[in-house]
Design a protein around this motif. Sequence first.
Motif, mmCIF file in Angstrom:
data_model
loop_
_atom_site.group_PDB
_atom_site.id
_atom_site.type_symbol
_atom_site.label_atom_id
_atom_site.label_comp_id
_atom_site.label_asym_id
_atom_site.label_seq_id
_atom_site.Cartn_x
_atom_site.Cartn_y
_atom_site.Cartn_z
ATOM 1 N N UNK A 42 -8.465 -10.575 -10.783
ATOM 2 C CA UNK A 42 -8.144 -9.223 -11.207
ATOM 3 C C UNK A 42 -6.846 -8.776 -10.584
ATOM 4 N N UNK A 43 -6.566 -9.199 -9.558
ATOM 5 C CA UNK A 43 -5.075 -8.756 -8.906
ATOM 6 C C UNK A 43 -4.047 -9.353 -9.857
ATOM 7 N N UNK A 44 -4.320 -10.652 -10.384
ATOM 8 C CA UNK A 44 -3.184 -11.330 -11.266
ATOM 9 C C UNK A 44 -2.954 -10.647 -12.379
ATOM 10 N N UNK A 45 -4.268 -10.023 -13.236
ATOM 11 C CA UNK A 45 -4.286 -9.452 -14.472
ATOM 12 C C UNK A 45 -3.783 -8.030 -14.207
ATOM 13 N N UNK A 46 -3.757 -7.364 -13.025
ATOM 14 C CA UNK A 46 -3.174 -6.110 -12.892
ATOM 15 C C UNK A 46 -1.932 -5.885 -12.442
ATOM 16 N N UNK A 47 -1.501 -7.194 -11.993
ATOM 17 C CA UNK A 47 0.179 -7.084 -11.666
ATOM 18 C C UNK A 47 0.725 -8.174 -12.826
ATOM 19 N N UNK A 48 0.263 -8.352 -14.318
ATOM 20 C CA UNK A 48 0.822 -9.268 -15.084
ATOM 21 C C UNK A 48 2.319 -8.861 -15.403
ATOM 22 N N UNK A 49 2.641 -7.606 -15.327
ATOM 23 C CA UNK A 49 4.012 -6.988 -15.520
ATOM 24 C C UNK A 49 4.997 -7.335 -14.059
ATOM 25 N N UNK A 63 3.479 2.402 -11.747
ATOM 26 C CA UNK A 63 2.300 2.031 -11.894
ATOM 27 C C UNK A 63 2.012 0.708 -11.087
ATOM 28 N N UNK A 64 2.837 -0.295 -11.123
ATOM 29 C CA UNK A 64 2.786 -1.422 -10.284
ATOM 30 C C UNK A 64 2.623 -0.988 -8.784
ATOM 31 N N UNK A 65 3.535 0.151 -8.537
ATOM 32 C CA UNK A 65 3.575 0.488 -6.894
ATOM 33 C C UNK A 65 2.292 0.760 -6.636
ATOM 34 N N UNK A 66 1.431 1.656 -7.231
ATOM 35 C CA UNK A 66 0.197 1.941 -6.756
ATOM 36 C C UNK A 66 -0.724 1.009 -6.731
ATOM 37 N N UNK A 67 -0.697 -0.254 -7.620
ATOM 38 C CA UNK A 67 -1.650 -1.327 -7.484
ATOM 39 C C UNK A 67 -1.330 -2.274 -6.509
ATOM 40 N N UNK A 68 0.160 -2.432 -6.155
ATOM 41 C CA UNK A 68 0.307 -3.003 -4.981
ATOM 42 C C UNK A 68 0.088 -2.671 -3.557
ATOM 43 N N UNK A 69 0.031 -1.229 -3.466
ATOM 44 C CA UNK A 69 -0.497 -0.650 -2.320
ATOM 45 C C UNK A 69 -2.212 -0.838 -2.248
ATOM 46 N N UNK A 70 -2.646 -0.747 -3.271
ATOM 47 C CA UNK A 70 -4.064 -1.123 -3.288
ATOM 48 C C UNK A 70 -4.506 -2.491 -2.650
ATOM 49 N N UNK A 71 -3.921 -3.460 -2.979
ATOM 50 C CA UNK A 71 -4.385 -4.745 -3.003
ATOM 51 C C UNK A 71 -3.585 -5.642 -1.771
ATOM 52 N N UNK A 72 -2.590 -4.828 -1.158
ATOM 53 C CA UNK A 72 -1.936 -5.575 -0.245
ATOM 54 C C UNK A 72 -1.722 -5.097 1.075
ATOM 55 N N UNK A 73 -1.430 -5.684 2.233
ATOM 56 C CA UNK A 73 -0.951 -5.263 3.260
ATOM 57 C C UNK A 73 0.734 -5.168 3.288
ATOM 58 N N UNK A 74 1.132 -3.870 3.723
ATOM 59 C CA UNK A 74 2.511 -3.625 3.344
ATOM 60 C C UNK A 74 2.961 -2.706 4.345
ATOM 61 N N UNK A 75 4.472 -2.553 4.178
ATOM 62 C CA UNK A 75 5.081 -1.685 5.030
ATOM 63 C C UNK A 75 6.522 -1.438 4.155
ATOM 64 N N UNK A 76 6.823 -0.296 4.492
ATOM 65 C CA UNK A 76 8.181 0.371 3.738
ATOM 66 C C UNK A 76 8.943 0.870 4.850
ATOM 67 N N UNK A 77 10.259 0.459 5.082
ATOM 68 C CA UNK A 77 10.933 0.846 6.229
ATOM 69 C C UNK A 77 12.352 1.403 5.698
ATOM 70 N N UNK A 78 12.808 2.429 6.140
ATOM 71 C CA UNK A 78 14.198 3.125 5.679
ATOM 72 C C UNK A 78 15.187 3.014 6.707
ATOM 73 N N UNK A 79 16.348 2.526 6.648
ATOM 74 C CA UNK A 79 17.272 2.777 7.925
ATOM 75 C C UNK A 79 18.532 3.608 7.304
ATOM 76 N N UNK A 80 18.591 4.779 7.901
ATOM 77 C CA UNK A 80 19.379 5.888 7.447
ATOM 78 C C UNK A 80 20.992 5.551 7.648
ATOM 79 N N UNK A 81 21.838 6.505 6.967
ATOM 80 C CA UNK A 81 23.019 6.514 6.907
ATOM 81 C C UNK A 81 23.913 6.094 8.328
ATOM 82 N N UNK A 82 23.568 6.958 9.203
ATOM 83 C CA UNK A 82 24.377 6.777 10.512
ATOM 84 C C UNK A 82 24.143 5.283 11.145
ATOM 85 N N UNK A 83 23.027 4.675 11.128
ATOM 86 C CA UNK A 83 22.838 3.191 11.311
ATOM 87 C C UNK A 83 23.830 2.339 10.311
ATOM 88 N N UNK A 84 23.669 2.630 9.093
ATOM 89 C CA UNK A 84 24.640 1.944 8.183
ATOM 90 C C UNK A 84 26.043 1.865 8.610
#
Length: 210
Positions: A42-49, A63-84
């Motif tokens: 099911x996962x492979x089919x849902x993420x065929x693209x 569309x894939x974003x929502x599927x990935x969030x559903x099936x995975x353990x994940x983390x999204x991190x932003x490092x801001x301009x002052x650190x860059x």
Amino acid sequence: MNKLFDFDKTYQFVIGTDEAGRGPAAGGVFAAAVYFPEVTDTLVNDLEKLNDSKKLSEKVRDKLFDIILKYSINSIVNVEVNEIEKFNILNSSLKAMKLACENVANQSELTKFITLVDGNKLIKNYKFPQKYIVKGDGKSASIAAASILAKVSRDKYMKELALEFPQYRWDKNAGYLTPEHLAAIDKYGLTKYHRASFLRKHFEKQLSLF
């Protein structure tokens, strides 16, 4: 099975990571990390693209974003301009990846896994086994999924910043130095979200005209 998932299978337990936003001259740099606890038909089919986020349309990425969030353990991190600006874009990108991967490792409670890092650099001061994969977002399912989470999240963030400073059209250019963006910088100057170090050559060129 999708060749991207076949690639990950050779490593058994995989956390994939990728970044979005190293090149733009405005906004932070995002990184995401993804672990699929169970790879089902099911996962492979849902993420065929599933593919490198840059090769997909915005509609498909969303569309894939929502599927990935559903099936995975994940983390999204932003490092801001002052650190860059303080630590440079490479170090900031690697820091974002490190934090994202550590978050996933802690959430998943994995004891034995490999972290696959897109690109040709390893994450600094990272205590877990890792391997970099050149153009990994076109080879590994976990890296490709991370590239989509990072790209979609950053694009949404830039659209929010565009509401504050609409004249730079970040909702269209995502902070990259398009001719339209450069013209707005020349007219209105820099904002707190601009990476001034990325614009030195542009301003030097402008000064040379006088």
